[in-house]
Design a protein around this motif. Structure first.
Motif, PDB file in Angstrom:
ATOM      1  N   ILE A  80       0.869  -1.170   0.000  1.00 25.06           N
ATOM      2  CA  ILE A  80       0.000   0.000   0.000  1.00 25.06           C
ATOM      3  C   ILE A  80       0.906   1.221   0.000  1.00 25.06           C
ATOM      4  CG2 ILE A  80      -1.912   1.188   1.125  1.00 25.06           C
ATOM      5  CD1 ILE A  80      -2.623  -1.663   0.340  1.00 25.06           C
ATOM      6  N   VAL A  81       0.830   1.991  -1.073  1.00 21.84           N
ATOM      7  CA  VAL A  81       1.692   3.167  -1.218  1.00 21.84           C
ATOM      8  C   VAL A  81       0.968   4.383  -0.644  1.00 21.84           C
ATOM      9  CG1 VAL A  81       2.971   4.614  -2.836  1.00 21.84           C
ATOM     10  CG2 VAL A  81       2.715   2.153  -3.285  1.00 21.84           C
ATOM     11  N   LEU A  82       1.569   4.982   0.369  1.00 19.88           N
ATOM     12  CA  LEU A  82       0.962   6.125   1.039  1.00 19.88           C
ATOM     13  C   LEU A  82       1.629   7.428   0.628  1.00 19.88           C
ATOM     14  CD1 LEU A  82       0.627   4.772   4.698  1.00 19.88           C
ATOM     15  CD2 LEU A  82      -0.979   4.528   2.792  1.00 19.88           C
ATOM     16  N   ALA A  83       0.807   8.455   0.460  1.00 16.83           N
ATOM     17  CA  ALA A  83       1.293   9.798   0.145  1.00 16.83           C
ATOM     18  C   ALA A  83       1.295  10.626   1.424  1.00 16.83           C
ATOM     19  CB  ALA A  83       0.405  10.452  -0.910  1.00 16.83           C
ATOM     20  N   GLY A  84       2.417  11.266   1.702  1.00 17.37           N
ATOM     21  CA  GLY A  84       2.539  12.071   2.908  1.00 17.37           C
ATOM     22  C   GLY A  84       1.707  13.339   2.845  1.00 17.37           C
ATOM     23  N   ILE A  85       1.194  13.763   3.993  1.00 15.93           N
ATOM     24  CA  ILE A  85       0.427  15.000   4.108  1.00 15.93           C
ATOM     25  C   ILE A  85       1.114  15.929   5.117  1.00 15.93           C
ATOM     26  CG2 ILE A  85      -1.812  16.048   4.630  1.00 15.93           C
ATOM     27  CD1 ILE A  85      -1.916  14.163   2.232  1.00 15.93           C
ATOM     28  N   GLU A  86       1.117  15.542   6.354  1.00 18.19           N
ATOM     29  CA  GLU A  86       1.616  16.413   7.424  1.00 18.19           C
ATOM     30  C   GLU A  86       3.084  16.782   7.248  1.00 18.19           C
ATOM     31  OE1 GLU A  86       0.694  16.356  12.053  1.00 18.19           O
ATOM     32  OE2 GLU A  86       2.218  14.850  11.548  1.00 18.19           O
ATOM     33  N   SER A  87       3.903  15.824   6.841  1.00 18.23           N
ATOM     34  CA  SER A  87       5.346  16.063   6.761  1.00 18.23           C
ATOM     35  C   SER A  87       5.722  17.118   5.731  1.00 18.23           C
ATOM     36  CB  SER A  87       6.078  14.761   6.440  1.00 18.23           C
ATOM     37  OG  SER A  87       5.734  14.289   5.143  1.00 18.23           O
ATOM     38  N   LEU A  88       4.813  17.419   4.797  1.00 20.81           N
ATOM     39  CA  LEU A  88       5.107  18.415   3.764  1.00 20.81           C
ATOM     40  C   LEU A  88       4.769  19.844   4.206  1.00 20.81           C
ATOM     41  CD1 LEU A  88       3.894  16.441   0.639  1.00 20.81           C
ATOM     42  CD2 LEU A  88       6.247  17.064   1.197  1.00 20.81           C
ATOM     43  N   LYS A  89       4.115  19.973   5.338  1.00 20.69           N
ATOM     44  CA  LYS A  89       3.767  21.298   5.842  1.00 20.69           C
ATOM     45  C   LYS A  89       4.963  21.910   6.549  1.00 20.69           C
ATOM     46  CE  LYS A  89      -1.079  19.924   6.462  1.00 20.69           C
ATOM     47  NZ  LYS A  89      -2.190  19.728   7.421  1.00 20.69           N
ATOM     48  N   VAL A  90       5.237  23.168   6.261  1.00 21.06           N
ATOM     49  CA  VAL A  90       6.391  23.850   6.840  1.00 21.06           C
ATOM     50  C   VAL A  90       6.358  23.776   8.367  1.00 21.06           C
ATOM     51  CG1 VAL A  90       7.567  26.069   7.089  1.00 21.06           C
ATOM     52  CG2 VAL A  90       6.645  25.394   4.864  1.00 21.06           C
ATOM     53  N   GLU A  91       5.158  23.961   8.938  1.00 22.44           N
ATOM     54  CA  GLU A  91       5.028  24.006  10.400  1.00 22.44           C
ATOM     55  C   GLU A  91       5.269  22.656  11.069  1.00 22.44           C
ATOM     56  OE1 GLU A  91       0.751  23.826   8.688  1.00 22.44           O
ATOM     57  OE2 GLU A  91       2.690  24.738   8.171  1.00 22.44           O
ATOM     58  N   SER A  92       5.323  21.578  10.290  1.00 18.54           N
ATOM     59  CA  SER A  92       5.563  20.265  10.877  1.00 18.54           C
ATOM     60  C   SER A  92       6.995  20.114  11.369  1.00 18.54           C
ATOM     61  CB  SER A  92       5.264  19.162   9.860  1.00 18.54           C
ATOM     62  OG  SER A  92       6.271  19.119   8.850  1.00 18.54           O
ATOM     63  N   GLY A  93       7.895  20.900  10.800  1.00  8.69           N
ATOM     64  CA  GLY A  93       9.307  20.787  11.145  1.00  8.69           C
ATOM     65  C   GLY A  93      10.050  19.763  10.304  1.00  8.69           C
ATOM     66  N   GLU A  94       9.297  18.901   9.608  1.00 11.23           N
ATOM     67  CA  GLU A  94       9.938  17.858   8.802  1.00 11.23           C
ATOM     68  C   GLU A  94      10.617  18.424   7.565  1.00 11.23           C
ATOM     69  OE1 GLU A  94      10.357  14.668   9.573  1.00 11.23           O
ATOM     70  OE2 GLU A  94       9.433  15.169  11.499  1.00 11.23           O
TER      71      GLU A  94
END
Length: 209
Positions: A80-94
């Motif tokens: 199951i290939v998952l697409a990231g959401i939260e990690s791409l947000k600047v505020e996530s720190g990632e």
């Protein structure tokens, strides 16, 4: 080497049914997944995750919400290939963590962070827009995994025919962090299979002088 690579490209096709008696070795599956992990992504964000399922009960549970496609249950390994959401947000720190992997002075880091935020202002404006962007990135990894698998004689079939929300519910995903982009079964073909069909080279490629 070109001939060996083209042999893999000619071998690969959307496998319609896998031989349930044949299982992929751990070594070969690791190789396939490494082909995905090593793939390029926009800004080097690597906003993906690969869930590897071999549990037959879970595969059977997923099959009805994947248009009842036989590949879901006949394959050796279901990815199951998952697409990231939260990690791409600047505020996530990632995002900053990804950029900091390359040693650079603070002014360069600030420049990249600013470029990322401004260039992707519309993309980052909603989870829906982020999903559309990150899903496109996962397809690079998917293509490399399928080609890598074909290179060692293993079949695959990229599947977009599924009920996204129901798959995510079965997998108990936190969709603020990851969402399902594509389902990718791997295994060994059960012959006979359909022939690979492609448009002629000259219809697909145009050289501009």
């Amino acid at each position: 080497m070109q001939n060996k690579f083209m042999d893999a490209m000619n071998f690969r096709h959307a496998c319609k049914i896998f031989d349930e008696t044949k299982k992929i070795s751990d070594e070969d599956m690791h190789f396939i997944l490494e082909c995905g992990r090593k793939s390029p992504s926009s800004f080097g964000m690597e906003a993906w995750k690969f869930l590897v399922i071999t549990n037959e009960e879970l595969k059977a549970k997923l099959r009805p919400v994947c248009w009842n496609q036989v590949q879901i249950t006949s394959c050796s390994h279901l990815v199951i290939v998952l697409a990231g959401i939260e990690s791409l947000k600047v505020e996530s720190g990632e995002v900053e963590k990804r950029f900091r992997r390359r040693e650079m002075p603070q002014e360069s880091l600030d420049m990249y962070m600013g470029l990322y935020a401004s260039h992707l202002a519309n993309t980052l404006s909603s989870d829906e827009n982020i999903y559309c962007w990150s899903t496109r990135q996962t397809y690079i990894a998917v293509a490399n995994m399928m080609t890598g698998a074909a290179f060692i004689g293993i079949d695959s079939c990229p599947i977009e025919g599924f009920e996204k929300e129901k798959v995510e519910e079965i997998l108990d995903l936190d969709t603020t962090k990851f969402q399902v982009a594509l389902i990718l079964p791997f295994g060994y073909r059960l012959n006979p299979q359909s022939k690979q069909l492609r448009l002629p080279f000259d219809e697909v490629v145009e050289f501009i002088p």
